[in-house]
Design an enzyme around this catalytic site. Sequence first.
Site, PDB file in Angstrom:
ATOM      1  CB  SER A 245      -0.930  -0.080   1.217  1.00 26.60           C
ATOM      2  OG  SER A 245      -1.810   0.990   1.247  1.00 26.60           O
TER       3      SER A 245
ATOM      4  CG  HIS B 216      -4.368  -0.665  -1.002  1.00 27.97           C
ATOM      5  ND1 HIS B 216      -4.143  -0.858   0.345  1.00 27.97           N
ATOM      6  CD2 HIS B 216      -4.986  -1.789  -1.431  1.00 27.97           C
ATOM      7  CE1 HIS B 216      -4.628  -2.031   0.723  1.00 27.97           C
ATOM      8  NE2 HIS B 216      -5.127  -2.627  -0.353  1.00 27.97           N
TER       9      HIS B 216
ATOM     10  CG  ASP C 190      -6.078  -5.413   2.163  1.00 25.48           C
ATOM     11  OD1 ASP C 190      -6.583  -6.520   2.437  1.00 25.48           O
ATOM     12  OD2 ASP C 190      -5.992  -4.956   0.998  1.00 25.48           O
TER      13      ASP C 190
END
Lengths: 273, 198
Positions: free
Chosen positions: B20, B47, B140
């Site tokens: 991310s 992400h 996540d």
Amino acid sequence: MERSDRSIEVELIVHAIHLKYGYDFRDYSRAAIQRRLLLRLQKEGLANLAELQHRIIHQPEFFARILTDFSINVTEMFRDPEFYQGLKGQVFPELARRRHLKVWHAGCGSGEEVFSLAILFMEAGLYQRTQFYATDINREVLARARRGEIPFKDLRKYSANYLAVGGEQSLADYLDISHGEATIRPDLLANILFSDHNLVHDQVFGEMDLILCRNVLIYFNRNLQNRVLDLFRESLTPGGYLCLGMKESLYFADPGNDLVEVVPAVSIYQRKP
Amino acid sequence: MSNRRPDLSQPRHAVVIGTSAGGVEALSRLLAVLPASFSWPVLVVIHLDKNRQSQLARALNHRCSLPVKEADNMEPIIPGTVYLAPPNYHLLVDDTLHLALAVDDPVSFSRPSVDVLFESAADVFRENLIGVILTGANADGARGLAAVKAMGGTTIVQTPATASFRGMPEAALATGGADHVLPLAEIAPLLIRLHGAE
């Protein structure tokens, strides 16, 4: 590669559903089906897929939950604003030349996207000459769509999407808002006919000027995708438009097809006039 | 026992990577080291906001020996190819070794979600899967890495202290446990060694 036990169990459930209830998910993306079954398993606190299968077969009211899990209900108003901009800019001027318009939104879920279309058609002066057909396999979500309900919590996002499309008013102008509930204005619902239709085995829906089916084919395997694309092509009037999801642009493997991409980045196609 | 012969054109192994915040830099450094002979497919969830990502595949493709592309729905997984999840879509692996995209609700506040990719890949590749968690600021991937481990796969986490953002590696270590905890520069060499050993 050898199949995992889990994938065999998932396949058995898919077959059981077909045998028992007639809904055919055999050509759906197995990865997505498996994920949704496992989420349901967790939510219900069941021990394993065998137990889930037992409940699906013996409890129709339990199967209703699975059907809702499987139907593709993720939707929003003016989803992907750049798509609606393309529609307004490059398709509406052509549609404006036709006297009567028929629009089919396949896989409409709870209706957010067909409401969005109705609003844009209204703003473009096309609404009064248009009959909208909105279909889905799930009767429960269709019932909500018929009532025109919009979840209150999503309004802020939908307003932002509407403005990103270049909306001329405020989204609230098209809604009745009272007691913490929002519904689409009745005049915007009046030309929309909701009905239950299954893309897997139901028939052509004839003579459409515009068909919208976004992020539904993405859950189908190639075989079913091609069958449904044939169904759409046959349902389009010559010169009619087909709008797919942003990642559904590569499926025209069938060389005989006469669909031409007219707004490339946003997956808008036209059947040759 | 199955008496079907293995299909050699289909990959038996795969690498999944989740990252991310700070991930663009980390990912390009890691992928640039993998040689053209690296035959395992690499599936990546990062992400990012919409516009940056489509440029990312192109930029990485330029810099890497392996071909890098954004994943298309229902495309077969080709060995030695790097696939990025498209912005706003989950990326999953089908049991027929095709990639599948989905617009299901965000998981761990993310779409694409690292958890979704890792869980579905773990189910298909089982002990032949390597899961890698790099820099990132949210949790996540923690559940996904645990799934990789539970199915017998190999798990690698970037040493939190060496990551630009330590939240994601820390969360992964807390839930999943890792077979290897390494600074970024040592992860690609490990992948190459594991690849060579097969």
